[in-house]
Design a protein around this motif. Structure first.
Motif, mmCIF file in Angstrom:
data_model
loop_
_atom_site.group_PDB
_atom_site.id
_atom_site.type_symbol
_atom_site.label_atom_id
_atom_site.label_comp_id
_atom_site.label_asym_id
_atom_site.label_seq_id
_atom_site.Cartn_x
_atom_site.Cartn_y
_atom_site.Cartn_z
ATOM 1 N N HIS A 71 -82.927 5.713 8.477
ATOM 2 C CA HIS A 71 -83.778 6.272 9.528
ATOM 3 C C HIS A 71 -83.523 7.772 9.686
ATOM 4 C CE1 HIS A 71 -86.157 6.419 13.178
ATOM 5 N NE2 HIS A 71 -85.134 6.884 13.858
ATOM 6 N N LEU A 113 -86.118 10.938 9.019
ATOM 7 C CA LEU A 113 -86.413 11.986 9.991
ATOM 8 C C LEU A 113 -86.184 13.364 9.375
ATOM 9 C CD1 LEU A 113 -84.851 10.542 13.281
ATOM 10 C CD2 LEU A 113 -87.189 10.327 12.432
ATOM 11 N N GLN A 160 -89.503 9.624 17.615
ATOM 12 C CA GLN A 160 -89.056 8.569 16.697
ATOM 13 C C GLN A 160 -87.547 8.369 16.808
ATOM 14 O OE1 GLN A 160 -90.702 8.833 12.626
ATOM 15 N NE2 GLN A 160 -91.804 10.630 13.366
#
Length: 222
Positions: A200, A204, A220
């Protein structure tokens, strides 16, 4: 002698802020400690003050909070420390020796996590070197006041403000690495799963590199 201001951005960090401030005081009771609070709804402000920190209130977001702390800091060198990160005991002895060289303008520590998992240990070790991919605020950015001012401070972003300031600095000078490790919390990895969180975070970062707004990325991240 070089003086230091430790600036800690915080938002609902009641569980960590007392330990964080006291740990800095134990490293060196002479340094200035500033907590830049972004609107905590818990006891962060009261606990920070009780631990001996000066508290400044700022708009929510790491960039605005860090800039607010820097605006009132009095030290020659700023130490930007996350509330869930601990400095090594000899941090300020090392920093005084390093910043005695007038050619040193910015530095970061090596990273380690408070979890023995081998994947986290490997990820941390890869971040012992400076690059666009491997330098973040978790490693505790240390920067001269005048150089920070010359760079324009942090962008008023909620995320990746650290990567951007390192990038601006790297265009002008070398980012030095302090030969000691900070210990940062692996709480996000424990909560979300190590592999999932690593992927993740990398996703990003790729979006940031691709020009996606840090404000969109921050949504997010949360």
């Amino acid at each position: 002698m070089t003086t230091f201001s430790v600036i800690i951005p915080a938002l609902n960090e009641a569980a960590n802020i007392t330990t964080c401030v006291r740990a800095v005081r134990q490293c060196d009771p002479t340094v200035e400690v500033i907590v830049a609070d972004g609107g905590s709804r818990d006891e962060t402000v009261r606990l920070a003050q009780a631990a001996g920190a000066r508290v400044v209130l700022a708009p929510r977001g790491r960039g605005p909070q860090l800039n607010a702390g820097a605006a009132v800091a009095t030290g020659d060198v700023f130490v930007f420390l996350h509330a869930d990160t601990r400095l090594p005991d000899n941090a300020f002895a090392l920093l005084r020796a390093m910043f005695a060289d007038p050619q040193v303008h910015i530095a970061k520590f090596r990273l380690s996590f408070d979890d023995p998992n081998w994947m986290l240990a490997l990820a941390a070790r890869l971040m012992w070197f400076d690059s666009l991919l491997t330098s973040y605020g978790d490693q505790c950015m240390v920067i001269r006041r005048d150089f920070f001012t010359a760079l324009g401070g942090f962008p008023d972003w909620p995320l990746f403000e650290d990567v951007e300031l390192f990038r601006r600095a790297r265009a002008r000078t070398r980012v030095h690495v302090v030969p000691a490790q900070v210990v940062t919390s692996a709480r996000r990895f424990r909560a979300n799963g190590i592999i999932r969180q690593l992927l993740h975070d990398f996703w990003l970062w790729l979006q940031y590199l691709g020009g996606v707004s840090p404000y969109d990325i921050a949504r997010q991240y949360r």
